[in-house]
Scaffold this motif. Structure first.
Motif, PDB file in Angstrom:
ATOM      1  N   SER A 220     -34.448 -39.178 -46.413  1.00 20.82           N
ATOM      2  CA  SER A 220     -34.251 -37.735 -46.269  1.00 20.82           C
ATOM      3  C   SER A 220     -35.576 -37.003 -46.096  1.00 20.82           C
ATOM      4  O   SER A 220     -35.655 -36.009 -45.371  1.00 20.82           O
ATOM      5  CB  SER A 220     -33.510 -37.188 -47.496  1.00 20.82           C
ATOM      6  OG  SER A 220     -32.189 -37.676 -47.532  1.00 20.82           O
ATOM      7  N   LEU A 296     -33.054 -25.473 -51.469  1.00 25.22           N
ATOM      8  CA  LEU A 296     -31.729 -25.974 -51.840  1.00 25.22           C
ATOM      9  C   LEU A 296     -30.834 -26.126 -50.611  1.00 25.22           C
ATOM     10  O   LEU A 296     -30.073 -27.091 -50.504  1.00 25.22           O
ATOM     11  CB  LEU A 296     -31.095 -25.035 -52.870  1.00 25.22           C
ATOM     12  CG  LEU A 296     -31.800 -25.010 -54.239  1.00 25.22           C
ATOM     13  CD1 LEU A 296     -31.168 -23.961 -55.136  1.00 25.22           C
ATOM     14  CD2 LEU A 296     -31.741 -26.393 -54.902  1.00 25.22           C
ATOM     15  N   ARG A 297     -30.932 -25.182 -49.691  1.00 33.66           N
ATOM     16  CA  ARG A 297     -30.135 -25.288 -48.457  1.00 33.66           C
ATOM     17  C   ARG A 297     -30.544 -26.525 -47.666  1.00 33.66           C
ATOM     18  O   ARG A 297     -29.694 -27.260 -47.145  1.00 33.66           O
ATOM     19  CB  ARG A 297     -30.324 -24.034 -47.597  1.00 33.66           C
ATOM     20  CG  ARG A 297     -29.635 -22.783 -48.124  1.00 33.66           C
ATOM     21  CD  ARG A 297     -29.564 -21.708 -47.046  1.00 33.66           C
ATOM     22  NE  ARG A 297     -30.870 -21.331 -46.525  1.00 33.66           N
ATOM     23  CZ  ARG A 297     -31.643 -20.380 -47.058  1.00 33.66           C
ATOM     24  NH1 ARG A 297     -31.218 -19.707 -48.125  1.00 33.66           N
ATOM     25  NH2 ARG A 297     -32.814 -20.088 -46.516  1.00 33.66           N
ATOM     26  N   GLU A 298     -31.859 -26.747 -47.559  1.00 31.24           N
ATOM     27  CA  GLU A 298     -32.342 -27.889 -46.777  1.00 31.24           C
ATOM     28  C   GLU A 298     -31.945 -29.211 -47.419  1.00 31.24           C
ATOM     29  O   GLU A 298     -31.550 -30.162 -46.732  1.00 31.24           O
ATOM     30  CB  GLU A 298     -33.858 -27.799 -46.626  1.00 31.24           C
ATOM     31  CG  GLU A 298     -34.295 -26.645 -45.733  1.00 31.24           C
ATOM     32  CD  GLU A 298     -35.786 -26.389 -45.762  1.00 31.24           C
ATOM     33  OE1 GLU A 298     -36.286 -25.751 -44.823  1.00 31.24           O
ATOM     34  OE2 GLU A 298     -36.461 -26.824 -46.724  1.00 31.24           O
ATOM     35  N   LEU A 299     -32.027 -29.284 -48.754  1.00 29.15           N
ATOM     36  CA  LEU A 299     -31.649 -30.515 -49.435  1.00 29.15           C
ATOM     37  C   LEU A 299     -30.154 -30.780 -49.309  1.00 29.15           C
ATOM     38  O   LEU A 299     -29.732 -31.935 -49.169  1.00 29.15           O
ATOM     39  CB  LEU A 299     -32.064 -30.447 -50.909  1.00 29.15           C
ATOM     40  CG  LEU A 299     -33.575 -30.464 -51.177  1.00 29.15           C
ATOM     41  CD1 LEU A 299     -33.852 -30.268 -52.656  1.00 29.15           C
ATOM     42  CD2 LEU A 299     -34.197 -31.777 -50.692  1.00 29.15           C
ATOM     43  N   ARG A 300     -29.337 -29.720 -49.346  1.00 34.44           N
ATOM     44  CA  ARG A 300     -27.891 -29.901 -49.165  1.00 34.44           C
ATOM     45  C   ARG A 300     -27.588 -30.423 -47.762  1.00 34.44           C
ATOM     46  O   ARG A 300     -26.742 -31.299 -47.572  1.00 34.44           O
ATOM     47  CB  ARG A 300     -27.151 -28.580 -49.420  1.00 34.44           C
ATOM     48  CG  ARG A 300     -26.944 -28.250 -50.891  1.00 34.44           C
ATOM     49  CD  ARG A 300     -25.889 -27.177 -51.047  1.00 34.44           C
ATOM     50  NE  ARG A 300     -26.302 -25.918 -50.430  1.00 34.44           N
ATOM     51  CZ  ARG A 300     -26.938 -24.949 -51.067  1.00 34.44           C
ATOM     52  NH1 ARG A 300     -27.254 -25.087 -52.343  1.00 34.44           N
ATOM     53  NH2 ARG A 300     -27.270 -23.825 -50.442  1.00 34.44           N
ATOM     54  N   THR A 301     -28.320 -29.882 -46.755  1.00 37.86           N
ATOM     55  CA  THR A 301     -28.121 -30.344 -45.377  1.00 37.86           C
ATOM     56  C   THR A 301     -28.476 -31.817 -45.252  1.00 37.86           C
ATOM     57  O   THR A 301     -27.757 -32.597 -44.609  1.00 37.86           O
ATOM     58  CB  THR A 301     -28.985 -29.522 -44.408  1.00 37.86           C
ATOM     59  OG1 THR A 301     -28.614 -28.136 -44.512  1.00 37.86           O
ATOM     60  CG2 THR A 301     -28.796 -29.981 -42.975  1.00 37.86           C
ATOM     61  N   ARG A 303     -28.426 -34.028 -47.619  1.00 35.69           N
ATOM     62  CA  ARG A 303     -27.450 -34.833 -48.361  1.00 35.69           C
ATOM     63  C   ARG A 303     -26.170 -35.008 -47.548  1.00 35.69           C
ATOM     64  O   ARG A 303     -25.584 -36.086 -47.510  1.00 35.69           O
ATOM     65  CB  ARG A 303     -27.132 -34.148 -49.694  1.00 35.69           C
ATOM     66  CG  ARG A 303     -26.324 -35.041 -50.652  1.00 35.69           C
ATOM     67  CD  ARG A 303     -26.063 -34.355 -51.976  1.00 35.69           C
ATOM     68  NE  ARG A 303     -27.304 -33.977 -52.623  1.00 35.69           N
ATOM     69  CZ  ARG A 303     -27.667 -32.703 -52.840  1.00 35.69           C
ATOM     70  NH1 ARG A 303     -26.882 -31.718 -52.451  1.00 35.69           N
ATOM     71  NH2 ARG A 303     -28.813 -32.434 -53.429  1.00 35.69           N
ATOM     72  N   ARG A 304     -25.736 -33.927 -46.866  1.00 35.32           N
ATOM     73  CA  ARG A 304     -24.513 -34.015 -46.063  1.00 35.32           C
ATOM     74  C   ARG A 304     -24.679 -35.011 -44.920  1.00 35.32           C
ATOM     75  O   ARG A 304     -23.726 -35.653 -44.493  1.00 35.32           O
ATOM     76  CB  ARG A 304     -24.149 -32.635 -45.500  1.00 35.32           C
ATOM     77  CG  ARG A 304     -23.525 -31.718 -46.536  1.00 35.32           C
ATOM     78  CD  ARG A 304     -22.822 -30.554 -45.838  1.00 35.32           C
ATOM     79  NE  ARG A 304     -23.743 -29.717 -45.090  1.00 35.32           N
ATOM     80  CZ  ARG A 304     -24.349 -28.642 -45.604  1.00 35.32           C
ATOM     81  NH1 ARG A 304     -24.126 -28.304 -46.879  1.00 35.32           N
ATOM     82  NH2 ARG A 304     -25.163 -27.933 -44.859  1.00 35.32           N
ATOM     83  N   HIS A 307     -23.434 -38.372 -45.547  1.00 34.73           N
ATOM     84  CA  HIS A 307     -21.976 -38.526 -45.677  1.00 34.73           C
ATOM     85  C   HIS A 307     -21.262 -38.224 -44.365  1.00 34.73           C
ATOM     86  O   HIS A 307     -20.038 -38.201 -44.325  1.00 34.73           O
ATOM     87  CB  HIS A 307     -21.446 -37.605 -46.777  1.00 34.73           C
ATOM     88  CG  HIS A 307     -22.057 -37.884 -48.119  1.00 34.73           C
ATOM     89  ND1 HIS A 307     -21.773 -39.014 -48.840  1.00 34.73           N
ATOM     90  CD2 HIS A 307     -22.965 -37.180 -48.862  1.00 34.73           C
ATOM     91  CE1 HIS A 307     -22.465 -39.007 -49.984  1.00 34.73           C
ATOM     92  NE2 HIS A 307     -23.196 -37.902 -50.013  1.00 34.73           N
TER      93      HIS A 307
END
Length: 308
Positions: A220, A296-301, A303-304, A307
């Protein structure tokens, strides 16, 4: 980018510097290879511009290379302590002698590569001579050029010139060169960054798929860096990828509270005595806190992506 006369002349000066530096290193028994610059431009049959000289040497010859550069009048651009902190640096910038402000990057590896020794052995085994500026240098063959183009696209700012180089490499280099580059990435422990770099472009995704590489396999941190994410997000993603609490704690301390020699490179105010250094640390912590919503937005992106 259109080559203005000034930029074209600068590239000619860099070509001469590449030859002169290679000769100076060779005089001291150090073999070297031009990683990008004119070598990559001719390999890709394009008029790409470049801003410095990148020379790769065998990792076990770095000290001899540094001595040779000092003897030839080159001067390191960054404090030597920067390279004593850990064994992870892969390039070191030097001021070239002469009236022009030219930079020579001494590489013992490349970003995204885990095994620098194997990288040198593999690239050197296929190296080819390039006539340049009245002399000659060694350059990677088509397989090495494919690997370097993909790895460079995985670096921060990979969406700029590195992505254009990768697009051209995907266009002109044959499929068997990419297949061999994939095997080379395995050999020098560079598969994650190689995959991330290919994933920057749709044509690269197609190559990665053909090679059996998934865009979700890359780390990531490299994926975020290639997409110009915030340094805080890249640093936290890298933190999560480390094994062991000790490594994570050290990486977190360097992210939030880097060594003074590092901080002085990033914040001019850190040069103003003890209080200046303390205020620089405070500003750095404040910037990290201010970036949290974006981080936080970048880390969520990222992580998605795993998946998808």
């Amino acid at each position: 980018m259109t080559a203005t006369p000034g930029l074209a002349l600068r590239c000619l000066a860099l070509d001469a510097l590449a030859v002169a530096t290679s000769d100076a290193l060779r005089h001291h028994g150090v073999d070297s290879m031009l990683l990008k610059g004119a070598g990559l431009a001719r390999r890709l049959d394009t008029d790409r511009l470049y801003a410095d000289v990148d020379l790769l040497v065998a990792p076990d010859t770095v000290t001899a290379a540094q001595d040779a550069l000092l003897a030839a009048g080159y001067r390191p651009k960054l404090p030597p302590d920067l390279y004593d902190v850990g064994a992870y640096w892969h390039e070191q910038p030097w001021h070239a002698p002469g009236p022009l402000p030219l930079t020579m990057e001494l590489h013992r590896g490349f970003a995204g590569v885990g095994d620098y020794d194997e990288l040198w052995r593999s690239l050197r085994a296929g190296a080819q001579h390039l006539d340049l500026a009245g002399g000659h240098v060694l350059v990677p063959d088509a397989v090495g050029a494919a690997l370097i183009a993909a790895l460079h696209a995985a670096s921060p700012h990979g969406f700029g010139k590195p992505a254009r180089d990768l697009a051209r490499a995907l266009e002109v280099l044959p499929p068997d060169a990419w297949e061999a580059a994939g095997r080379l990435a395995v050999a020098c422990d560079a598969v994650p960054a190689f995959t991330v770099g290919l994933g920057v472009l749709p044509a690269g995704v197609a190559v990665a798929t053909r090679l059996g590489l998934s865009s979700t396999h890359g780390p990531s941190s490299a994926w975020l860096a290639a997409r110009l994410s915030s340094p805080t997000a890249v640093g936290l993603a890298h933190l999560a990828e480390l094994s062991g609490p000790g490594h994570r704690l050290r990486a977190l301390s360097r992210l939030v509270l880097p060594l003074p020699v590092h901080l002085r490179l990033l914040d001019a105010g850190a040069h103003h005595g003890r209080w200046g250094l303390l205020w620089a640390y405070a500003r750095r912590i404040g910037r990290h806190v201010g970036r949290l919503p974006r981080v936080l937005r970048e880390l969520r992106t990222a992580r998605r992506r795993h998946h998808a």
